[in-house]
Design a protein around this motif. Structure first.
Motif, PDB file in Angstrom:
ATOM      1  N   VAL A 127       6.703   6.023  -7.171  1.00 36.28           N
ATOM      2  CA  VAL A 127       6.336   5.943  -5.748  1.00 36.28           C
ATOM      3  C   VAL A 127       7.543   6.042  -4.799  1.00 36.28           C
ATOM      4  CG1 VAL A 127       5.367   4.382  -3.975  1.00 36.28           C
ATOM      5  CG2 VAL A 127       4.048   4.919  -6.040  1.00 36.28           C
ATOM      6  N   PRO A 128       8.615   5.269  -5.002  1.00 37.69           N
ATOM      7  CA  PRO A 128       9.741   5.404  -4.057  1.00 37.69           C
ATOM      8  C   PRO A 128      10.259   6.841  -3.983  1.00 37.69           C
ATOM      9  CG  PRO A 128       9.981   3.406  -5.350  1.00 37.69           C
ATOM     10  CD  PRO A 128       8.845   4.182  -5.979  1.00 37.69           C
ATOM     11  N   GLY A 129      10.388   7.507  -5.123  1.00 40.65           N
ATOM     12  CA  GLY A 129      10.878   8.889  -5.130  1.00 40.65           C
ATOM     13  C   GLY A 129       9.918   9.841  -4.412  1.00 40.65           C
ATOM     14  N   LEU A 130       8.618   9.615  -4.607  1.00 39.74           N
ATOM     15  CA  LEU A 130       7.620  10.505  -3.988  1.00 39.74           C
ATOM     16  C   LEU A 130       7.556  10.348  -2.474  1.00 39.74           C
ATOM     17  CD1 LEU A 130       4.675  10.218  -6.549  1.00 39.74           C
ATOM     18  CD2 LEU A 130       5.974  12.290  -6.020  1.00 39.74           C
ATOM     19  N   PHE A 131       7.905   9.144  -1.991  1.00 34.63           N
ATOM     20  CA  PHE A 131       7.795   8.878  -0.556  1.00 34.63           C
ATOM     21  C   PHE A 131       9.138   8.929   0.179  1.00 34.63           C
ATOM     22  CE2 PHE A 131       3.452   7.544   0.539  1.00 34.63           C
ATOM     23  CZ  PHE A 131       2.877   7.407  -0.712  1.00 34.63           C
ATOM     24  N   GLU A 132      10.230   9.107  -0.572  1.00 40.99           N
ATOM     25  CA  GLU A 132      11.548   8.972   0.031  1.00 40.99           C
ATOM     26  C   GLU A 132      11.756   9.878   1.255  1.00 40.99           C
ATOM     27  OE1 GLU A 132      14.683   9.478  -2.765  1.00 40.99           O
ATOM     28  OE2 GLU A 132      16.045   8.231  -1.569  1.00 40.99           O
ATOM     29  N   ALA A 133      11.407  11.155   1.109  1.00 45.67           N
ATOM     30  CA  ALA A 133      11.565  12.066   2.244  1.00 45.67           C
ATOM     31  C   ALA A 133      10.419  11.832   3.227  1.00 45.67           C
ATOM     32  CB  ALA A 133      11.551  13.502   1.752  1.00 45.67           C
ATOM     33  N   ASN A 134      10.750  11.822   4.513  1.00 43.80           N
ATOM     34  CA  ASN A 134       9.738  11.572   5.543  1.00 43.80           C
ATOM     35  C   ASN A 134       8.934  12.849   5.801  1.00 43.80           C
ATOM     36  OD1 ASN A 134       8.252  10.963   7.788  1.00 43.80           O
ATOM     37  ND2 ASN A 134       9.923   9.986   8.908  1.00 43.80           N
ATOM     38  N   GLU A 135       8.002  13.118   4.872  1.00 43.09           N
ATOM     39  CA  GLU A 135       7.166  14.317   4.960  1.00 43.09           C
ATOM     40  C   GLU A 135       5.863  13.973   5.673  1.00 43.09           C
ATOM     41  OE1 GLU A 135       7.835  17.335   3.856  1.00 43.09           O
ATOM     42  OE2 GLU A 135       9.592  17.020   2.570  1.00 43.09           O
ATOM     43  N   THR A 136       5.348  14.947   6.427  1.00 37.52           N
ATOM     44  CA  THR A 136       4.099  14.674   7.139  1.00 37.52           C
ATOM     45  C   THR A 136       3.061  15.753   6.869  1.00 37.52           C
ATOM     46  OG1 THR A 136       4.956  15.799   9.071  1.00 37.52           O
ATOM     47  CG2 THR A 136       5.162  13.407   9.056  1.00 37.52           C
ATOM     48  N   ASP A 137       1.845  15.418   7.164  1.00 41.03           N
ATOM     49  CA  ASP A 137       0.717  16.340   7.028  1.00 41.03           C
ATOM     50  C   ASP A 137      -0.405  15.748   7.875  1.00 41.03           C
ATOM     51  OD1 ASP A 137      -0.424  18.607   4.894  1.00 41.03           O
ATOM     52  OD2 ASP A 137      -1.968  17.240   5.621  1.00 41.03           O
ATOM     53  N   PRO A 138      -1.201  16.608   8.513  1.00 42.60           N
ATOM     54  CA  PRO A 138      -2.294  16.065   9.334  1.00 42.60           C
ATOM     55  C   PRO A 138      -3.235  15.158   8.537  1.00 42.60           C
ATOM     56  CG  PRO A 138      -2.074  18.432   9.692  1.00 42.60           C
ATOM     57  CD  PRO A 138      -1.106  18.070   8.607  1.00 42.60           C
ATOM     58  N   MET A 139      -3.339  15.390   7.231  1.00 39.45           N
ATOM     59  CA  MET A 139      -4.243  14.587   6.408  1.00 39.45           C
ATOM     60  C   MET A 139      -3.611  13.283   5.933  1.00 39.45           C
ATOM     61  SD  MET A 139      -6.948  16.465   6.234  1.00 39.45           S
ATOM     62  CE  MET A 139      -7.924  15.833   4.880  1.00 39.45           C
ATOM     63  N   SER A 140      -2.316  13.137   6.128  1.00 41.99           N
ATOM     64  CA  SER A 140      -1.631  11.958   5.590  1.00 41.99           C
ATOM     65  C   SER A 140      -2.054  10.677   6.291  1.00 41.99           C
ATOM     66  CB  SER A 140      -0.120  12.120   5.720  1.00 41.99           C
ATOM     67  OG  SER A 140       0.523  10.938   5.276  1.00 41.99           O
ATOM     68  N   GLU A 141      -2.117   9.611   5.508  1.00 37.35           N
ATOM     69  CA  GLU A 141      -2.417   8.279   6.050  1.00 37.35           C
ATOM     70  C   GLU A 141      -1.181   7.395   6.016  1.00 37.35           C
ATOM     71  OE1 GLU A 141      -7.045   7.750   4.614  1.00 37.35           O
ATOM     72  OE2 GLU A 141      -5.444   7.338   3.186  1.00 37.35           O
ATOM     73  N   ALA A 142      -0.037   7.994   5.737  1.00 35.90           N
ATOM     74  CA  ALA A 142       1.195   7.208   5.649  1.00 35.90           C
ATOM     75  C   ALA A 142       1.673   6.830   7.050  1.00 35.90           C
ATOM     76  CB  ALA A 142       2.268   8.021   4.936  1.00 35.90           C
ATOM     77  N   LYS A 143       2.066   5.575   7.215  1.00 41.30           N
ATOM     78  CA  LYS A 143       2.562   5.139   8.524  1.00 41.30           C
ATOM     79  C   LYS A 143       4.073   5.345   8.613  1.00 41.30           C
ATOM     80  CE  LYS A 143      -0.834   1.683   9.862  1.00 41.30           C
ATOM     81  NZ  LYS A 143      -1.034   0.239  10.069  1.00 41.30           N
ATOM     82  N   PRO A 144       4.573   5.677   9.812  1.00 41.47           N
ATOM     83  CA  PRO A 144       6.010   5.910   9.991  1.00 41.47           C
ATOM     84  C   PRO A 144       6.864   4.708   9.582  1.00 41.47           C
ATOM     85  CG  PRO A 144       4.783   6.539  11.968  1.00 41.47           C
ATOM     86  CD  PRO A 144       3.804   5.897  11.044  1.00 41.47           C
ATOM     87  N   ALA A 145       6.283   3.510   9.593  1.00 41.06           N
ATOM     88  CA  ALA A 145       7.037   2.295   9.216  1.00 41.06           C
ATOM     89  C   ALA A 145       7.628   2.397   7.805  1.00 41.06           C
ATOM     90  CB  ALA A 145       6.131   1.077   9.310  1.00 41.06           C
ATOM     91  N   ILE A 146       7.039   3.246   6.950  1.00 39.39           N
ATOM     92  CA  ILE A 146       7.577   3.420   5.592  1.00 39.39           C
ATOM     93  C   ILE A 146       9.056   3.781   5.669  1.00 39.39           C
ATOM     94  CG2 ILE A 146       7.542   4.925   3.534  1.00 39.39           C
ATOM     95  CD1 ILE A 146       4.494   5.264   4.022  1.00 39.39           C
TER      96      ILE A 146
END
Ligand code: HEC
Length: 145
Positions: free
Chosen positions: A75-94
């Motif tokens: 998980v840390p490796g998969l999320f490390e880069a601040n990637e975005t997509d309109p479908m993403s539910e990831a919050k910028p706080a990550i």
């Protein structure tokens, strides 16, 4: 909320997420969603056994927990880069609290790794679902829409 409620909620969230996957354009976002879906699939295996919907199988249960640990470690490796997509539910706080986010992923990893050797009887599944579900929630409540 009891363990069973947490488990049911997580399974419901999984079913919704499978549909949400379609239409993701950014491959990096797709990859992290796939990682989460794999975690959820394995949790579902445990949840089905916990509810008696499938037969208890200690080896399969331990295998599902081991798979959750393996995926959590990525998980840390998969999320490390601040990637975005309109479908993403990831919050910028990550990305402003990446250390805390990673710590939550390692917590899931260690809970799941522990369960991968400790599950012996059907009675172990309720508490297992409870602690795994709480771990998902501790991260989702802060870092997921
Ligand atoms: C360290 C934080 C963290 C932990 C721990 C975590 N998740 Fe997630 N999860 C996220 C984030 C962030 C997203 C949103 C990703 C996106 O949309 O870009 C997500 C998304 C998901 C999704 C939706 C995937 C999709 O297709 O859009 C599912 C399903 C999911 N998580 C299940 C789980 C389960 C089940 C657990 C616990 C066993 C868990 N997660 C633990 C952070 C976490």
């Amino acid at each position: 909320m009891n363990n069973r409620c947490i488990a049911a909620g997580v399974i419901l969230a999984t079913a919704t997420a499978a549909l949400a996957h379609q239409g993701v354009q950014n491959p990096a976002v797709k990859a992290r969603m796939d990682g989460m879906s794999a975690i959820a699939e394995n949790l579902k295996t445990l949840g089905m056994m916990a509810r008696g919907a499938t037969k208890f199988d200690a080896e399969a249960a331990k295998g599902a927990a081991a798979a959750i640990a393996t995926h959590a470690s990525t998980v840390p490796g998969l999320f490390e880069a601040n990637e975005t997509d309109p479908m993403s539910e990831a919050k910028p706080a990550i990305w402003t609290n990446f250390e805390d986010f990673s710590a939550k992923a390692s917590e899931l990893e260690s809970i799941a790794a522990g369960l991968s050797t400790s599950i012996m009887t059907p009675e172990d599944l309720g508490p297992a679902m409870g602690s795994l579900g709480a771990s998902c929630k501790s991260c989702h409540s802060i870092y997921r829409e």
